[in-house]
Write a protein that holds these residues in place. Structure first.
Motif, PDB file in Angstrom:
ATOM      1  N   ASP A  46      26.396  60.670   9.869  1.00 47.11           N
ATOM      2  CA  ASP A  46      27.615  60.714   9.068  1.00 47.11           C
ATOM      3  C   ASP A  46      27.579  61.895   8.085  1.00 47.11           C
ATOM      4  N   LEU A  47      27.157  63.061   8.601  1.00 49.86           N
ATOM      5  CA  LEU A  47      27.111  64.262   7.762  1.00 49.86           C
ATOM      6  C   LEU A  47      28.531  64.780   7.615  1.00 49.86           C
ATOM      7  N   LYS A  48      28.869  65.166   6.402  1.00 51.88           N
ATOM      8  CA  LYS A  48      30.275  65.528   6.165  1.00 51.88           C
ATOM      9  C   LYS A  48      30.545  66.983   6.556  1.00 51.88           C
ATOM     10  N   VAL A  49      30.445  67.266   7.835  1.00 52.28           N
ATOM     11  CA  VAL A  49      30.730  68.623   8.309  1.00 52.28           C
ATOM     12  C   VAL A  49      32.228  68.743   8.521  1.00 52.28           C
ATOM     13  N   MET A  50      32.719  67.870   9.349  1.00 57.66           N
ATOM     14  CA  MET A  50      34.145  67.742   9.662  1.00 57.66           C
ATOM     15  C   MET A  50      34.326  66.268   9.978  1.00 57.66           C
ATOM     16  N   ASP A  51      35.547  65.782  10.017  1.00 62.08           N
ATOM     17  CA  ASP A  51      35.700  64.357  10.317  1.00 62.08           C
ATOM     18  C   ASP A  51      35.358  64.087  11.783  1.00 62.08           C
ATOM     19  N   ALA A  52      35.159  62.805  12.097  1.00 64.38           N
ATOM     20  CA  ALA A  52      34.658  62.423  13.421  1.00 64.38           C
ATOM     21  C   ALA A  52      35.602  62.855  14.550  1.00 64.38           C
ATOM     22  N   THR A  53      36.896  62.843  14.301  1.00 65.14           N
ATOM     23  CA  THR A  53      37.854  63.250  15.343  1.00 65.14           C
ATOM     24  C   THR A  53      37.628  64.721  15.700  1.00 65.14           C
ATOM     25  N   ALA A  54      37.460  65.544  14.677  1.00 68.86           N
ATOM     26  CA  ALA A  54      37.253  66.979  14.893  1.00 68.86           C
ATOM     27  C   ALA A  54      35.935  67.221  15.632  1.00 68.86           C
ATOM     28  N   ILE A  55      34.882  66.534  15.192  1.00 67.44           N
ATOM     29  CA  ILE A  55      33.568  66.714  15.832  1.00 67.44           C
ATOM     30  C   ILE A  55      33.633  66.288  17.302  1.00 67.44           C
ATOM     31  N   SER A  56      34.294  65.160  17.553  1.00 66.66           N
ATOM     32  CA  SER A  56      34.378  64.666  18.935  1.00 66.66           C
ATOM     33  C   SER A  56      35.121  65.655  19.827  1.00 66.66           C
ATOM     34  N   LEU A  57      36.194  66.221  19.308  1.00 65.26           N
ATOM     35  CA  LEU A  57      36.967  67.198  20.097  1.00 65.26           C
ATOM     36  C   LEU A  57      36.125  68.435  20.398  1.00 65.26           C
ATOM     37  N   ALA A  58      35.414  68.913  19.385  1.00 65.43           N
ATOM     38  CA  ALA A  58      34.569  70.098  19.571  1.00 65.43           C
ATOM     39  C   ALA A  58      33.474  69.792  20.592  1.00 65.43           C
ATOM     40  N   ARG A  59      32.920  68.588  20.503  1.00 64.02           N
ATOM     41  CA  ARG A  59      31.841  68.192  21.415  1.00 64.02           C
ATOM     42  C   ARG A  59      32.355  68.112  22.850  1.00 64.02           C
ATOM     43  N   GLU A  60      33.495  67.471  23.022  1.00 58.87           N
ATOM     44  CA  GLU A  60      34.070  67.321  24.361  1.00 58.87           C
ATOM     45  C   GLU A  60      34.335  68.682  24.997  1.00 58.87           C
ATOM     46  N   ASN A  61      34.747  69.629  24.179  1.00 55.09           N
ATOM     47  CA  ASN A  61      35.117  70.942  24.715  1.00 55.09           C
ATOM     48  C   ASN A  61      34.011  71.978  24.535  1.00 55.09           C
ATOM     49  N   ASP A  62      32.850  71.487  24.065  1.00 61.44           N
ATOM     50  CA  ASP A  62      31.663  72.327  23.950  1.00 61.44           C
ATOM     51  C   ASP A  62      31.910  73.583  23.104  1.00 61.44           C
ATOM     52  N   ILE A  63      32.528  73.383  21.960  1.00 61.76           N
ATOM     53  CA  ILE A  63      32.781  74.508  21.057  1.00 61.76           C
ATOM     54  C   ILE A  63      31.794  74.438  19.889  1.00 61.76           C
ATOM     55  N   PRO A  64      30.898  75.412  19.769  1.00 58.66           N
ATOM     56  CA  PRO A  64      29.963  75.393  18.642  1.00 58.66           C
ATOM     57  C   PRO A  64      30.703  75.507  17.302  1.00 58.66           C
ATOM     58  N   ILE A  65      30.179  74.818  16.307  1.00 61.23           N
ATOM     59  CA  ILE A  65      30.769  74.893  14.963  1.00 61.23           C
ATOM     60  C   ILE A  65      29.758  75.570  14.048  1.00 61.23           C
ATOM     61  N   MET A  66      30.201  76.581  13.336  1.00 61.45           N
ATOM     62  CA  MET A  66      29.318  77.251  12.391  1.00 61.45           C
ATOM     63  C   MET A  66      29.877  77.008  10.996  1.00 61.45           C
ATOM     64  N   VAL A  67      29.043  76.458  10.120  1.00 58.73           N
ATOM     65  CA  VAL A  67      29.499  76.199   8.755  1.00 58.73           C
ATOM     66  C   VAL A  67      28.867  77.247   7.853  1.00 58.73           C
ATOM     67  N   PHE A  68      29.683  77.950   7.082  1.00 61.54           N
ATOM     68  CA  PHE A  68      29.143  79.015   6.221  1.00 61.54           C
ATOM     69  C   PHE A  68      29.978  79.103   4.946  1.00 61.54           C
ATOM     70  N   SER A  69      29.458  79.816   3.967  1.00 65.53           N
ATOM     71  CA  SER A  69      30.204  79.975   2.713  1.00 65.53           C
ATOM     72  C   SER A  69      31.130  81.169   2.819  1.00 65.53           C
ATOM     73  N   VAL A  70      32.409  80.911   2.545  1.00 64.21           N
ATOM     74  CA  VAL A  70      33.384  81.997   2.634  1.00 64.21           C
ATOM     75  C   VAL A  70      33.632  82.568   1.229  1.00 64.21           C
ATOM     76  N   LYS A  71      32.792  82.136   0.278  1.00 60.88           N
ATOM     77  CA  LYS A  71      33.015  82.571  -1.110  1.00 60.88           C
ATOM     78  C   LYS A  71      32.546  83.988  -1.383  1.00 60.88           C
ATOM     79  N   GLU A  72      31.572  84.448  -0.566  1.00 64.90           N
ATOM     80  CA  GLU A  72      31.087  85.816  -0.784  1.00 64.90           C
ATOM     81  C   GLU A  72      31.571  86.715   0.347  1.00 64.90           C
ATOM     82  N   ALA A  73      31.868  87.956  -0.005  1.00 63.91           N
ATOM     83  CA  ALA A  73      32.397  88.913   0.967  1.00 63.91           C
ATOM     84  C   ALA A  73      31.417  89.137   2.118  1.00 63.91           C
ATOM     85  N   GLY A  74      31.966  89.291   3.307  1.00 59.65           N
ATOM     86  CA  GLY A  74      31.166  89.689   4.464  1.00 59.65           C
ATOM     87  C   GLY A  74      30.478  88.565   5.218  1.00 59.65           C
ATOM     88  N   ASN A  75      30.548  87.353   4.689  1.00 63.95           N
ATOM     89  CA  ASN A  75      29.818  86.247   5.329  1.00 63.95           C
ATOM     90  C   ASN A  75      30.377  85.845   6.689  1.00 63.95           C
TER      91      ASN A  75
END
Ligand code: GTP
Length: 238
Positions: free
Chosen positions: A193-222
Motif C-alpha cells: 500500500d505504498l502511496k505511489v499512485m492509487d490502485a486503479t492507476a497501478i493496475s492499469l500500468a501493470r496490465e499494460n506493462d508501462i513502467p512508472i518512474m517517480v521523481f522530483s519535478v521541483k528542481e530543474a533538469g530532473n
C-alpha cells in the motif's frame, strides 16, 4: 539529437508543484521552469504528453470531505486541471514548443476535445499533447487519467513528477530515517500500500506493462535525468 531510451512518455505533473512557494494557484516562474524541463526532453528526441493535476486549485476529495457532493467537487477539480493545462500550454508555446490541449470534457471554445487518434497524430508530429479534465469522470484521480492516457497513447513509460524524489518506506517529511526505494514491482506497491499512485492507476500500468518512474519535478533538469535513468528516482515495473 541523442537516441532516447524511451520514444514516447507521459509526464504526470503534480498540480501542487505548480504553485511554487505559494499556498494556492499558479507560480508563473515554476510553470515556466517545468516548461523548460519538458522542452529539454522534447529536444532530446522523446515524444511527450502530459497529464496535470489540480491540487494547486481545487481537490475534489477535500471538497467532498468539507461536505460538498463528491461528483460536483470532482468536476470542479477537473475544471482546475483545464486552468493548469492552459497555463502549461502558454508557457510551452512561449519557448517555441508546439502543443495541443485536449480535454476529456468537451469545451470546444477553449481547447480540442479528446479524440485518441487525433492525439496520436499530434504526438507523431512532435507536438506536446496536454490532456485536460482527467478522465472526464468523477471518482477517478488524475493518476488514473495518466495511466489511462499512457496506455491509450502506447507510451513507453509514465513519469510521475512530484514534490519528493521517489517512493519511500515512510514519509520522508516526517520520518528522517525513511529510505527511498530504487526499484519496486507493481505488486510491491499494491501489497505494501505504498502511496505511489492509487490502485486503479497501478493496475492499469501493470496490465499494460508501462513502467512508472517517480521523481522530483521541483528542481530543474530532473525530468530529462530520470529518463536517462540518472538522479534520484524510483522505478516501478513488473
Ligand atoms: P493537423 O493539421 O491535423 O496536423 O492538426 P492541427 O491541430 O494543426 O489542425 P486543426 O486544423 O485541427 O487545428 C488548428 C488549431 O485549432 C490548433 O491550434 C488546434 O488546437 C485548434 N483546434 C482544433 N480543434 C479545436 C476545437 O475543437 N476547439 C478549439 N478551441 N481549438 C481547436
Amino acid at each position: 539529437m541523442s537516441d532516447p531510451q524511451y520514444k514516447r512518455v507521459l509526464l504526470k505533473m503534480s498540480g501542487e508543484v505548480l504553485m511554487g512557494e505559494n499556498q494556492f494557484g499558479l507560480d508563473p516562474e515554476t510553470v515556466n521552469r517545468v516548461a523548460e524541463d519538458i522542452k529539454e526532453v522534447v529536444e532530446n528526441g522523446t515524444e511527450v504528453c502530459v497529464v496535470v493535476g489540480a491540487g494547486n486549485i481545487f481537490r475534489g476529495v477535500s471538497g467532498a470531505a468539507a461536505g460538498m457532493d463528491r461528483t460536483t467537487a470532482d468536476y470542479m477539480g477537473m475544471l482546475g486541471i483545464v486552468i493548469n493545462a492552459l497555463a502549461l500550454q502558454n508557457a510551452l508555446e512561449n519557448i517555441e514548443i508546439q502543443t495541443r490541449v485536449m480535454s476529456a470534457i468537451p469545451m470546444s471554445a477553449i481547447c480540442e476535445p479528446y479524440i485518441r487518434r487525433k492525439a496520436m497524430r499530434h504526438m507523431e508530429k512532435g507536438r506536446v499533447v496536454i490532456f485536460a479534465a482527467g478522465t472526464g469522470n468523477p471518482y477517478f484521480t488524475t493518476d488514473t487519467a495518466a495511466a489511462l492516457r499512457a496506455s491509450e497513447m502506447n507510451c513507453d513509460a509514465m513519469l510521475k513528477g512530484t514534490k519528493v524524489d521517489g517512493v519511500y518506506n515512510a514519509d520522508p517529511e516526517k520520518d528522517p530515517s525513511a529510505e527511498r526505494y530504487d526499484r519496486l514491482s507493481y505488486m510491491d506497491v499494491l501489497t505494501k500500500d505504498l502511496k505511489v499512485m492509487d490502485a486503479t492507476a497501478i493496475s492499469l500500468a501493470r496490465e499494460n506493462d508501462i513502467p512508472i518512474m517517480v521523481f522530483s519535478v521541483k528542481e530543474a533538469g530532473n525530468f530529462a535525468q530520470a529518463l536517462k535513468g540518472e538522479g534520484p528516482h524510483t522505478l516501478v515495473t513488473n
